[in-house]
Design a protein around this motif. Structure first.
Motif, PDB file in Angstrom:
ATOM      1  N   VAL A   1     -19.604   6.160  -7.076  1.00 20.71           N
ATOM      2  CA  VAL A   1     -18.287   6.119  -6.357  1.00 20.71           C
ATOM      3  C   VAL A   1     -17.161   5.521  -7.074  1.00 20.71           C
ATOM      4  N   PHE A   2     -16.142   6.325  -7.015  1.00 22.56           N
ATOM      5  CA  PHE A   2     -14.647   5.798  -7.733  1.00 22.56           C
ATOM      6  C   PHE A   2     -13.890   5.094  -6.700  1.00 22.56           C
ATOM      7  N   VAL A   3     -13.661   4.110  -6.644  1.00 23.60           N
ATOM      8  CA  VAL A   3     -12.689   3.117  -5.884  1.00 23.60           C
ATOM      9  C   VAL A   3     -11.580   2.689  -6.777  1.00 23.60           C
ATOM     10  N   TRP A   4     -10.308   3.455  -6.178  1.00 24.69           N
ATOM     11  CA  TRP A   4      -9.027   3.014  -6.902  1.00 24.69           C
ATOM     12  C   TRP A   4      -8.213   2.307  -5.973  1.00 24.69           C
ATOM     13  N   GLY A   5      -7.992   1.139  -6.564  1.00 28.18           N
ATOM     14  CA  GLY A   5      -6.924   0.163  -5.900  1.00 28.18           C
ATOM     15  C   GLY A   5      -5.576   0.435  -6.144  1.00 28.18           C
ATOM     16  N   GLY A   6      -5.191   1.290  -6.934  1.00 25.20           N
ATOM     17  CA  GLY A   6      -3.695   1.502  -7.275  1.00 25.20           C
ATOM     18  C   GLY A   6      -3.254   0.821  -8.503  1.00 25.20           C
ATOM     19  N   SER A   7      -2.172   1.222  -9.186  1.00 22.83           N
ATOM     20  CA  SER A   7      -1.663   0.391 -10.353  1.00 22.83           C
ATOM     21  C   SER A   7      -1.005  -0.993  -9.985  1.00 22.83           C
ATOM     22  N   GLN A   8      -0.560  -0.915  -8.697  1.00 20.29           N
ATOM     23  CA  GLN A   8      -0.034  -2.378  -8.137  1.00 20.29           C
ATOM     24  C   GLN A   8      -1.235  -3.230  -7.765  1.00 20.29           C
ATOM     25  N   ARG A   9      -2.082  -2.841  -6.929  1.00 17.73           N
ATOM     26  CA  ARG A   9      -3.152  -3.508  -6.015  1.00 17.73           C
ATOM     27  C   ARG A   9      -4.107  -4.056  -6.923  1.00 17.73           C
ATOM     28  N   GLY A  10      -4.643  -2.817  -7.452  1.00 23.61           N
ATOM     29  CA  GLY A  10      -5.859  -2.965  -8.503  1.00 23.61           C
ATOM     30  C   GLY A  10      -7.170  -3.263  -7.722  1.00 23.61           C
ATOM     31  N   VAL A  11      -8.237  -3.570  -8.456  1.00 17.19           N
ATOM     32  CA  VAL A  11      -9.433  -4.068  -7.758  1.00 17.19           C
ATOM     33  C   VAL A  11      -9.874  -5.430  -8.498  1.00 17.19           C
ATOM     34  N   SER A  12      -9.944  -6.304  -7.658  1.00 23.59           N
ATOM     35  CA  SER A  12     -10.445  -7.688  -8.161  1.00 23.59           C
ATOM     36  C   SER A  12     -11.831  -7.769  -8.544  1.00 23.59           C
ATOM     37  N   ARG A  13     -12.212  -8.716  -9.489  1.00 19.51           N
ATOM     38  CA  ARG A  13     -13.739  -8.857  -9.815  1.00 19.51           C
ATOM     39  C   ARG A  13     -14.402  -9.128  -8.748  1.00 19.51           C
ATOM     40  N   ASP A  14     -14.001  -9.931  -7.699  1.00 18.47           N
ATOM     41  CA  ASP A  14     -14.930 -10.249  -6.659  1.00 18.47           C
ATOM     42  C   ASP A  14     -15.298  -8.837  -5.892  1.00 18.47           C
ATOM     43  N   GLU A  15     -14.428  -8.057  -5.663  1.00 17.25           N
ATOM     44  CA  GLU A  15     -14.541  -6.668  -5.226  1.00 17.25           C
ATOM     45  C   GLU A  15     -15.362  -6.142  -5.767  1.00 17.25           C
ATOM     46  N   VAL A  16     -15.285  -5.930  -7.437  1.00 21.09           N
ATOM     47  CA  VAL A  16     -16.108  -4.998  -8.003  1.00 21.09           C
ATOM     48  C   VAL A  16     -17.490  -5.697  -7.932  1.00 21.09           C
ATOM     49  N   ALA A  17     -17.925  -7.012  -7.986  1.00 21.47           N
ATOM     50  CA  ALA A  17     -19.207  -7.578  -7.779  1.00 21.47           C
ATOM     51  C   ALA A  17     -19.795  -6.950  -6.591  1.00 21.47           C
ATOM     52  N   THR A  18     -18.973  -7.077  -5.490  1.00 18.73           N
ATOM     53  CA  THR A  18     -19.320  -6.835  -4.065  1.00 18.73           C
ATOM     54  C   THR A  18     -19.893  -5.339  -4.000  1.00 18.73           C
TER      55      THR A  18
ATOM     56  N   LYS B   1     -23.091  -4.792  -5.900  1.00 16.18           N
ATOM     57  CA  LYS B   1     -24.320  -4.922  -5.070  1.00 16.18           C
ATOM     58  C   LYS B   1     -24.424  -4.030  -3.991  1.00 16.18           C
ATOM     59  N   GLU B   2     -23.387  -3.665  -3.225  1.00 19.93           N
ATOM     60  CA  GLU B   2     -23.756  -2.762  -2.307  1.00 19.93           C
ATOM     61  C   GLU B   2     -24.087  -1.297  -2.674  1.00 19.93           C
ATOM     62  N   PHE B   3     -23.824  -0.842  -3.943  1.00 15.88           N
ATOM     63  CA  PHE B   3     -23.890   0.346  -4.224  1.00 15.88           C
ATOM     64  C   PHE B   3     -25.020   0.432  -5.183  1.00 15.88           C
ATOM     65  N   ASP B   4     -25.705  -0.310  -5.509  1.00 10.77           N
ATOM     66  CA  ASP B   4     -26.720  -0.690  -6.449  1.00 10.77           C
ATOM     67  C   ASP B   4     -26.289  -0.201  -7.848  1.00 10.77           C
ATOM     68  N   GLY B   5     -25.023  -0.800  -8.245  1.00 10.26           N
ATOM     69  CA  GLY B   5     -24.495  -0.510  -9.456  1.00 10.26           C
ATOM     70  C   GLY B   5     -23.923   0.871  -9.567  1.00 10.26           C
ATOM     71  N   ARG B   6     -24.056   1.741  -8.645  1.00  8.61           N
ATOM     72  CA  ARG B   6     -23.214   3.235  -8.818  1.00  8.61           C
ATOM     73  C   ARG B   6     -21.757   3.181  -8.358  1.00  8.61           C
ATOM     74  N   LEU B   7     -21.128   2.354  -9.286  1.00 10.37           N
ATOM     75  CA  LEU B   7     -19.668   2.275  -9.102  1.00 10.37           C
ATOM     76  C   LEU B   7     -19.078   2.534 -10.260  1.00 10.37           C
ATOM     77  N   ASN B   8     -17.746   3.493 -10.109  1.00 11.01           N
ATOM     78  CA  ASN B   8     -16.885   3.877 -11.421  1.00 11.01           C
ATOM     79  C   ASN B   8     -15.799   2.982 -11.303  1.00 11.01           C
ATOM     80  N   VAL B   9     -15.395   2.230 -12.148  1.00 10.21           N
ATOM     81  CA  VAL B   9     -14.370   1.310 -12.171  1.00 10.21           C
ATOM     82  C   VAL B   9     -13.207   1.923 -13.234  1.00 10.21           C
ATOM     83  N   SER B  10     -11.962   2.053 -12.961  1.00 10.39           N
ATOM     84  CA  SER B  10     -10.683   2.228 -13.937  1.00 10.39           C
ATOM     85  C   SER B  10     -10.322   0.999 -14.556  1.00 10.39           C
ATOM     86  N   MET B  11     -10.739   0.873 -15.745  1.00  7.98           N
ATOM     87  CA  MET B  11     -10.406  -0.235 -16.557  1.00  7.98           C
ATOM     88  C   MET B  11      -9.031  -0.376 -17.223  1.00  7.98           C
ATOM     89  N   LYS B  12      -8.339  -1.613 -17.015  1.00 10.72           N
ATOM     90  CA  LYS B  12      -7.092  -1.647 -17.545  1.00 10.72           C
ATOM     91  C   LYS B  12      -7.028  -1.999 -19.049  1.00 10.72           C
TER      92      LYS B  12
END
Length: 241
Positions: free
Chosen positions: A166-183, A186-197
């Motif tokens: 799952v690719f969760v995009w927070g946008g160029s302004q909001r972004g996605v926080s470390r805590d949100e990534v960690a959550t 955990k909930e997706f069993d690691g199956r997460l795509n993050v766009s790295m700045k």
């Protein structure tokens, strides 16, 4: 295993929580060849924003035909180097492909509709002999001002429908926080795509790996750097006399 499914299966196997596949997204033949030739490159991926800019348009205005026409030469490079290739299909083009926001109306499909769209995509792929087709299901809830709880609910449903990540995009302004990534990890069993700045204040690949993501991408970041360097070098020449 059918020949057409070998690279798909390879790509899927590279999505490992804690040891993620990393994409330095390409946008044309030159960038694809530069990256594909690297021994450290495991697979190629496009970034639709960068592809659009390289083809004289903007991401929101690029149609499916322009995108597919642009990525076919990149696919040939991937085939030449025998590396898996995944294409960024921006906003899913309404009814033609699968995502959770309708590009034309900017309204969310219901969770059930989004799940069915993922299932249809995988069913078509399987009918073409690609049973391990990788779907990186994008969820735009955060960038549209929604809550993480909805992201978690939708993401789990997308994964249950067969999405690889799952690719969760927070946008160029909001972004996605470390805590949100960690959550989400955990909930997706690691199956997460993050766009790295590519900036000092963003989580780097090592940190994201430690958190446990399975896929990292950078979008059009290198294109920005490349074009800035191109302009600076041109300026040196143009102002040398």
């Amino acid at each position: 295993m059918a020949a057409s499914n070998v690279l798909a299966a390879t790509l899927k196997s590279l999505h490992r929580p804690g040891k993620p596949i990393i994409f330095t997204n390409v946008y044309d033949v030159l960038s694809a060849r530069a990256v594909a030739a690297l021994p450290s490159c495991k697979a190629l991926a496009t970034a639709s924003y960068a592809v659009a800019r390289a083809n004289g348009t903007e991401d929101d205005d690029m149609d499916a035909q322009t995108n597919l026409r642009a990525v076919l030469p990149i696919a040939k490079v991937a085939a030449e180097f025998n590396k898996p290739f995944t294409v960024d299909i921006q906003d899913a083009y309404g009814e033609k492909l699968e995502e959770d926001v309708n590009k034309d109306t900017q309204k969310f499909y219901s969770q059930q509709e989004a799940v069915e769209r993922i299932r249809r995509t995988l069913k078509v792929a399987e009918s073409l002999g690609v049973k391990d087709f990788v779907v990186n299901a994008r969820c735009d809830v955060l960038v549209h001002g929604g809550q993480l709880s909805e992201v978690l609910t939708r993401g789990k449903a997308y994964l249950a429908a067969g999405a690889t990540s799952v690719f969760v995009w927070g946008g160029s302004q909001r972004g996605v926080s470390r805590d949100e990534v960690a959550t989400m990890v955990k909930e997706f069993d690691g199956r997460l795509n993050v766009s790295m700045k590519l900036s000092p204040d963003g989580l780097n690949a090592s940190q994201l790996s430690e958190i446990g993501v399975s896929r990292i991408s950078i979008g059009p970041a290198i294109q920005f750097i490349a074009m800035d360097t191109y302009a600076k070098e041109a300026e040196k020449i143009l102002t040398s006399v």
